[in-house]
Scaffold this active site. Structure first.
Site, short mmCIF file in Angstrom:
data_model
loop_
_atom_site.label_atom_id
_atom_site.label_comp_id
_atom_site.label_asym_id
_atom_site.label_seq_id
_atom_site.Cartn_x
_atom_site.Cartn_y
_atom_site.Cartn_z
N LYS A 1 3.84 9.25 8.74
CA LYS A 1 3.57 8.70 10.08
C LYS A 1 4.51 9.25 11.17
O LYS A 1 4.33 10.37 11.60
CB LYS A 1 3.51 7.17 10.01
CG LYS A 1 2.40 6.74 9.02
CD LYS A 1 1.98 5.30 9.06
CE LYS A 1 0.70 5.16 8.23
NZ LYS A 1 0.79 4.27 7.09
N ASP B 1 9.31 2.82 0.15
CA ASP B 1 8.23 3.51 0.85
C ASP B 1 8.37 3.15 2.33
O ASP B 1 7.95 2.08 2.76
CB ASP B 1 6.88 3.07 0.28
CG ASP B 1 5.73 3.79 0.97
OD1 ASP B 1 6.00 4.55 1.94
OD2 ASP B 1 4.57 3.59 0.56
N TYR C 1 0.86 -1.18 0.00
CA TYR C 1 0.00 0.00 0.00
C TYR C 1 0.89 1.23 0.00
O TYR C 1 1.83 1.33 0.80
CB TYR C 1 -0.89 0.01 1.24
CG TYR C 1 -1.81 1.20 1.34
CD1 TYR C 1 -2.86 1.37 0.43
CD2 TYR C 1 -1.63 2.17 2.32
CE1 TYR C 1 -3.71 2.47 0.53
CE2 TYR C 1 -2.48 3.27 2.42
CZ TYR C 1 -3.52 3.42 1.52
OH TYR C 1 -4.36 4.50 1.62
C1 PLP Z 1 0.18 4.77 5.67
C2 PLP Z 1 0.98 4.50 4.48
C3 PLP Z 1 0.92 5.33 3.35
C4 PLP Z 1 -0.08 6.45 3.22
O1 PLP Z 1 0.15 7.47 4.13
P1 PLP Z 1 -1.07 8.49 4.43
O2 PLP Z 1 -0.46 9.48 5.37
O3 PLP Z 1 -2.16 7.67 5.01
O4 PLP Z 1 -1.47 9.11 3.15
C5 PLP Z 1 1.79 5.09 2.30
N1 PLP Z 1 2.67 4.07 2.35
C6 PLP Z 1 2.75 3.25 3.41
C7 PLP Z 1 3.77 2.17 3.43
C8 PLP Z 1 1.90 3.42 4.51
O5 PLP Z 1 1.97 2.58 5.53
#
Ligand code: PLP
Length: 432
Positions: free
Chosen positions: A267, A239, A144
Site C-alpha cells: 500500500k 503484517d 487478512y
Molecule cells: C491489503 C492487504 C494485504 C494484501 O495486499 P495486496 O496488495 O492487496 O495484495 C495484505 N495484508 C494486509 C494487512 C492488507 O491490508
C-alpha cells in the site's frame, strides 16, 4: 445523483471481466448497488464517469495517505517514465527505497521488494518455514493477509464481506497447516501452541486489524505475542501492509513499541503504484535466494516507476511529518460522528487508531472477529448509499477502514460530518 455512465460501463465490464471487477469488494455487492467507475482524482476528491465529485475516504484502499495525485509523487513518476520504465536489472532506486525503509523501521535490517502485499505475506511465510524448518502457521480470525492459499481460512476483507471464509481451490493439505487463533486472545494462541508444540513456523498478525473493520490490539496483546514467539522460537510477522507508514511513520511497531522478526509492507510503500516488500532480521533475510536456499523472485520486483512513486511518498511523509495533523483531523471526525450516533439514538460504535477509523453498526464493543460480525450489515449498506448520495465515497463494506489523508481539509471534514448526521438519521428507521 445520476450514475448512468457507471451503470453502462458496469454492464459492459461484466461481459469481459468476472463480476465486472478485478478485485471482488469493488463490485459493491454487499451494499446492494452497482459500482462507480472512476475517472480522475485530485487531493481529497475523486470523480466518477458521470462527472459526480466525491470526498474520498478509500484512498485506493490505503496507499494514498498524501491524497490523490500528490504533485511530488506525480512529478517523480513522470520524471522516471521519461528515463526508463523497467529493466529487470538492479537500479539505485531500489537501494534508496530499501535504505529509507530501514532507516524508518529499526526492526528491518534487510528488505526485499515485491509487487503486492499478497506476494509479501506469501514470501514471508515461506521464508519463516525455510528458516525454522517447521510447517504450520498461526493467524487470527478476521485478519487478512492477501489472497495466498495459506491465508484464505477465516480471512477478513472481501472474503468476509462476501461471505466466503474458506475458498474452494485451497487444498485440504494447505488448510491444515493454517491454525486460526482469536484476535486479542493470548490464551487461544497458547492453546494452539500446546497442541502443536515444535511445529509452528510463524505467527502472522495485523498489529491493528484493519480488514474486519478496525480492531485495535488490546494493551499487552502484541507484547504477549512477542514473548510467546521468543519462548517457542517462532518467527513473529507483523503484517503492516495497511498500518505501515499509516498509524505512525514507523507503523504499528513504532506506535506500540514491539519489534517483530519480519514485517510485510504494501500500500503506502508504493504511493499508489504496485509495490510490496518484506523485511526483518538479517539472519532470516539471508536465507533468501540467491544467497540462501529459500526461493523468491519477481520480473517486475523493484520496478523503477513504482520505486520512484514509493520514494516520493515516503520522503514526503518523513520530511513533512503529517501524523499530528492526521491525528487531529481523525479525532475531530471520530468525536463528531460519536455525537451524531448519540443524537440519532442508533446502535453503533466506533474504533480508531490514527487515521484509520471504523463505524460499526453494533452496540457491542468490537475486539475481534466474533464481535465485529455482530454488526448490522443491512444498516451499513443503507448508510453507505446515503453517504454516497451526499458526495462521500466510503469503502463499500462494513468490514473496511475509513482512511483520512493529508489532503482532507477542515471543510471536507465538516461536510462529511453533516452527511454522516443526515445518513445516520436515514438508517434509524431500519435499525434501532
Ligand atoms: C491489503 C492487504 C494485504 C494484501 O495486499 P495486496 O496488495 O492487496 O495484495 C495484505 N495484508 C494486509 C494487512 C492488507 O491490508
Amino acid at each position: 445523483m445520476n450514475y448512468n455512465n457507471s451503470h453502462a460501463l458496469f454492464e459492459r465490464a461484466r461481459r469481459s471481466i468476472p463480476g465486472g471487477v478485478n478485485s471482488p469488494v469493488r463490485a459493491f455487492k454487499s451494499v446492494g448497488i452497482d459500482p462507480l467507475f472512476l475517472t480522475h482524482s485530485e487531493g481529497a476528491y475523486v470523480w466518477d464517469a458521470d462527472g459526480n465529485r466525491f470526498i474520498d475516504y478509500v484512498g485506493s484502499w490505503g496507499p494514498l495517505i498524501l491524497g490523490h495525485s500528490h504533485p511530488k509523487v506525480i512529478e517523480a513518476i513522470i520524471k522516471q517514465a521519461s528515463i526508463a520504465t523497467s529493466f529487470g536489472a538492479p537500479t539505485e532506486l531500489e537501494i534508496e527505497l530499501a535504505e529509507l525503509v530501514i532507516s524508518i523501521m529499526p526492526s528491518i535490517e534487510m528488505l526485499r521488494m515485491v509487487s503486492s502485499g499478497t506476494e509479501a505475506t506469501m514470501s514471508a511465510i515461506r521464508l519463516a518455514r525455510g528458516y525454522t524448518g517447521r510447517e504450520k502457521i498461526i493467524k487470527f480470525e478476521g485478519c487478512y493477509h492477501g489472497h495466498g492459499d495459506s491465508f484464505l481460512i477465516k480471512a477478513g476483507s472481501g472474503a468476509l464481506t462476501l461471505g466466503s471464509p474458506n475458498s474452494p481451490g485451497v487444498t485440504v493439505g494447505t488448510a491444515k497447516d493454517t491454525l486460526n487463533a482469536r484476535y486479542n486472545d493470548l490464551v487461544s494462541v497458547e492453546n494452539l501452541i500446546s497442541a502443536n508444540r515444535g511445529e509452528i513456523a510463524a505467527i502472522i498478525v495485523e498489529p491493528i486489524a484493519g480488514n474486519v473493520g478496525v480492531v485495535p490490539p488490546k494493551p499487552g496483546f502484541l507484547q504477549g505475542l512477542r514473548q510467546i514467539c521468543d519462548r517457542e522460537k517462532i518467527v513473529l510477522i507483523f503484517d503492516e501492509v495497511m498500518t505501515g507508514f499509516r498509524v505512525a511513520l514507523g507503523g504499528a511497531q513504532e506506535l506500540y513499541g514491539v519489534r517483530p522478526d519480519l514485517t510485510t509492507l504494501g500500500k503506502i510503500i508504493g504511493g499508489g503504484l504496485p509495490v510490496g516488500a518484506f523485511g526483518g532480521k538479517r539472519e532470516i533475510m539471508e536465507m533468501l535466494s540467491p544467497i540462501g536456499p529459500v526461493y523468491q523472485a519477481g520480473t517486475l520486483s523493484g520496478n523503477p516507476l513504482a520505486m520512484a512513486a514509493g520514494l516520493a511518498t515516503l520522503r514526503t511523509l518523513r520530511d513533512e511529518n503529517p501524523y499530528a495533523e492526521l491525528e487531529r483531523k481523525s479525532a475531530y471526525l471520530e468525536n463528531c460522528i460519536a455525537e451524531n450516533i448519540r443524537s440519532a439514538n442508533i446502535k453503533a460504535t466506533q474504533t480508531r487508531v490514527g487515521s484509520m477509523l471504523c463505524l460499526f453498526f453494533t452496540d457491542q464493543e468490537v475486539t475481534d472477529y466474533e464481535s465485529a460480525i455482530t454488526s448490522d450489515t443491512k444498516a451499513f449498506a443503507k448508510y453507505f448509499r446515503a453517504m454516497l448520495e451526499d458526495g462521500i465515497y466510503l469503502a463499500p463494506s462494513q468490514f473496511e477502514a475509513m482512511f483520512v489523508s493529508a489532503a482532507h481539509s477542515d471543510e471536507d471534514l465538516e461536510r462529511t460530518v453533516k452527511a454522516n448526521r443526515k445518513s445516520l438519521t436515514e438508517v434509524t428507521g431500519l435499525h434501532q
